[in-house]
Design a protein around this motif. Sequence first.
Motif, PDB file in Angstrom:
ATOM      1  N   UNK A  50      -9.735   7.549   1.036  1.00 33.05           N
ATOM      2  CA  UNK A  50      -8.865   8.329   2.138  1.00 33.05           C
ATOM      3  C   UNK A  50      -8.718   7.474   3.248  1.00 33.05           C
ATOM      4  N   UNK A  51      -9.899   6.991   3.504  1.00 34.00           N
ATOM      5  CA  UNK A  51     -10.037   6.171   4.811  1.00 34.00           C
ATOM      6  C   UNK A  51      -9.387   4.701   4.684  1.00 34.00           C
ATOM      7  N   UNK A  52      -9.443   4.208   3.559  1.00 30.58           N
ATOM      8  CA  UNK A  52      -8.514   2.928   3.276  1.00 30.58           C
ATOM      9  C   UNK A  52      -7.001   3.244   3.372  1.00 30.58           C
ATOM     10  N   UNK A  53      -6.576   4.453   2.697  1.00 29.46           N
ATOM     11  CA  UNK A  53      -5.378   4.834   2.484  1.00 29.46           C
ATOM     12  C   UNK A  53      -4.801   5.048   3.808  1.00 29.46           C
ATOM     13  N   UNK A  54      -5.420   5.851   4.713  1.00 27.14           N
ATOM     14  CA  UNK A  54      -5.260   6.075   6.095  1.00 27.14           C
ATOM     15  C   UNK A  54      -4.794   4.807   6.993  1.00 27.14           C
ATOM     16  N   UNK A  55      -5.897   3.953   6.877  1.00 27.05           N
ATOM     17  CA  UNK A  55      -5.781   2.671   7.555  1.00 27.05           C
ATOM     18  C   UNK A  55      -4.801   1.787   7.214  1.00 27.05           C
ATOM     19  N   UNK A  56      -4.466   1.684   5.780  1.00 26.65           N
ATOM     20  CA  UNK A  56      -3.469   0.964   5.161  1.00 26.65           C
ATOM     21  C   UNK A  56      -2.142   1.393   5.483  1.00 26.65           C
ATOM     22  N   UNK A  57      -2.129   2.615   5.976  1.00 27.42           N
ATOM     23  CA  UNK A  57      -0.797   3.427   6.128  1.00 27.42           C
ATOM     24  C   UNK A  57      -0.103   3.703   4.776  1.00 27.42           C
ATOM     25  N   UNK A  58      -0.969   4.045   3.813  1.00 25.10           N
ATOM     26  CA  UNK A  58      -0.433   4.205   2.272  1.00 25.10           C
ATOM     27  C   UNK A  58      -0.887   5.600   1.785  1.00 25.10           C
ATOM     28  N   UNK A  59      -0.058   5.846   0.976  1.00 29.93           N
ATOM     29  CA  UNK A  59      -0.568   7.318   0.351  1.00 29.93           C
ATOM     30  C   UNK A  59      -1.734   7.178  -0.491  1.00 29.93           C
ATOM     31  N   UNK A  60      -2.640   8.095  -0.366  1.00 30.10           N
ATOM     32  CA  UNK A  60      -3.819   8.241  -1.061  1.00 30.10           C
ATOM     33  C   UNK A  60      -3.585   8.096  -2.628  1.00 30.10           C
ATOM     34  N   UNK A  61      -2.437   8.857  -3.367  1.00 28.38           N
ATOM     35  CA  UNK A  61      -2.115   8.737  -4.574  1.00 28.38           C
ATOM     36  C   UNK A  61      -1.852   7.220  -4.997  1.00 28.38           C
ATOM     37  N   UNK A  62      -1.008   6.527  -4.353  1.00 29.18           N
ATOM     38  CA  UNK A  62      -0.598   5.220  -4.439  1.00 29.18           C
ATOM     39  C   UNK A  62      -2.069   4.304  -4.840  1.00 29.18           C
ATOM     40  N   UNK A  63      -3.029   4.635  -3.931  1.00 26.87           N
ATOM     41  CA  UNK A  63      -4.522   4.019  -4.349  1.00 26.87           C
ATOM     42  C   UNK A  63      -4.965   4.326  -5.597  1.00 26.87           C
ATOM     43  N   UNK A  79       3.617  -5.721  -0.200  1.00 32.26           N
ATOM     44  CA  UNK A  79       3.252  -5.491   1.266  1.00 32.26           C
ATOM     45  C   UNK A  79       2.280  -4.233   1.083  1.00 32.26           C
ATOM     46  N   UNK A  80       2.194  -3.384   0.013  1.00 28.35           N
ATOM     47  CA  UNK A  80       1.282  -2.323   0.140  1.00 28.35           C
ATOM     48  C   UNK A  80      -0.167  -2.972  -0.421  1.00 28.35           C
ATOM     49  N   UNK A  81       0.057  -3.800  -1.117  1.00 24.82           N
ATOM     50  CA  UNK A  81      -1.472  -4.846  -1.629  1.00 24.82           C
ATOM     51  C   UNK A  81      -1.823  -5.238  -0.580  1.00 24.82           C
ATOM     52  N   UNK A  82      -1.359  -6.018   0.447  1.00 20.82           N
ATOM     53  CA  UNK A  82      -1.704  -6.792   1.385  1.00 20.82           C
ATOM     54  C   UNK A  82      -2.537  -5.720   2.420  1.00 20.82           C
ATOM     55  N   UNK A  83      -1.512  -4.952   2.672  1.00 17.14           N
ATOM     56  CA  UNK A  83      -2.216  -3.791   3.464  1.00 17.14           C
ATOM     57  C   UNK A  83      -3.530  -3.084   3.218  1.00 17.14           C
ATOM     58  N   UNK A  84      -3.425  -2.951   1.751  1.00 18.72           N
ATOM     59  CA  UNK A  84      -4.627  -2.273   1.419  1.00 18.72           C
ATOM     60  C   UNK A  84      -5.822  -3.006   1.305  1.00 18.72           C
TER      61      UNK A  84
END
Lengths: 208, 208
Positions: A41-54, A17-22
């Motif tokens: 940071x933009x991608x993280x915010x938009x995907x609703x995912x933590x920056x660290x995950x990216x 799911x994270x992958x798809x969102x990103x």
Amino acid sequence: MAEGVAGSVRPGGRTARTREAVMGALVEELSEHGYSGTSMERIATRAGVAKTTLYRRWGGVDQIVVELFTDATATAIPVPDTGSFEGDLRELTRSAVGLLLDPLARAIFDIVVGEAVHNPVARTALTQFFDRRVRGGAIVVERAVQRGEVPADTDPAEVIRQAGAPYFARIYVTGDPISLQDADRAASVTALAAREGLFPLQATSPAG
Amino acid sequence: MAEGVAGSVRPGGRTARTREAVMGALVEELSEHGYSGTSMERIATRAGVAKTTLYRRWGGVDQIVVELFTDATATAIPVPDTGSFEGDLRELTRSAVGLLLDPLARAIFDIVVGEAVHNPVARTALTQFFDRRVRGGAIVVERAVQRGEVPADTDPAEVIRQAGAPYFARIYVTGDPISLQDADRAASVTALAAREGLFPLQATSPAG
DNA sequence: TCACAAACGCAACTGGAGTTCTATTAATGG
DNA sequence: CCATTAATAGAACTCCAGTTGCGTTTGTGA
């Protein structure tokens, strides 16, 4: 397709799911702000995912784009069979140019090519992509050999590379615009040269 | 050559010295640490110049590299005259490949090409470089027309672009290695296609 | 169902690229 | 030679990409 993560120990569910969102967020960011305006940071915010995950999973925008590219180009391309060598070649070059005329596909391609110059990950992805394209295109050449349209000792891979070179060079090196005319001319020039036996095997590509 | 700064009000003396020091430091940094390891601070320190000076005059590593590229490629290239069209073409492609086989020249070229994908400054520098090369090469085609080796309505610029495409595409797109063989084949293929009239004027390059 | 660990979230932290301000140096025209 | 000011030096600052540490969630195998 695109379910789970290849080299992952736990590829299902949340990870997928994270992958798809990103990937979705990346495409949107690229479309709206272009490459330079696309940050982690933009991608993280938009995907609703933590920056660290990216950062943990990819390491940078480039890497995410490369994965997007690898995904998008994973599907096998159909090998044309028009009955004539030049007709097949024209189909190949036209489909390639057609792809390069699509804005989003072009944007992704641009990034990967730009990165590949100094980024081994992008380089590998791009080279593998072309290996597949060349292998597929080689079938067209092999059929032409069987039909007697080109000499038997013709190097299929080199023929396909020659056919692709003009419009890629225009885009990424000289900076000239491209159109379907470039596709047609590339096909004509290559077909002629192949018929005349200018792509002998031997000396090139030692590992067939 | 390379004395003073083009668009500058006070180009002599110190300014020119700073410029030389920076360009020298850039080349050394690129050779030792590669592009990714070359920062503005490193260049500044090595050149014995304040960081602010670099940012004011260039704005980033990319811009300095572009200026270095523009400098290095400012000299006019000799137009070959072997007596035959294919011979001239071969000289052109061989000199181009020869340049690309030189490590430092190649490194600078790589950066500019990689930048040109998304950086207008680099794009302009690269396109202008090829405009000059193409214009120079066009003379070879024009002579071939006068000798009757190729049709009168041949588009010189397109012929030269075609001749250059293969090895550039190998390097920057497919990622294959290059050699002088690629130069020779590019010349042969292009010469053949030009003789057969596959580069008619009209439709392409509307602004001659 | 349950234990384990992979993958993720969050907040604080770090480092360095890039900026700003002011003082100093030296190229240029007269 | 001198006045002017373009160009540079230097220090202090801002800002944000990228990191770290730790707690939390959740997929996976038994």
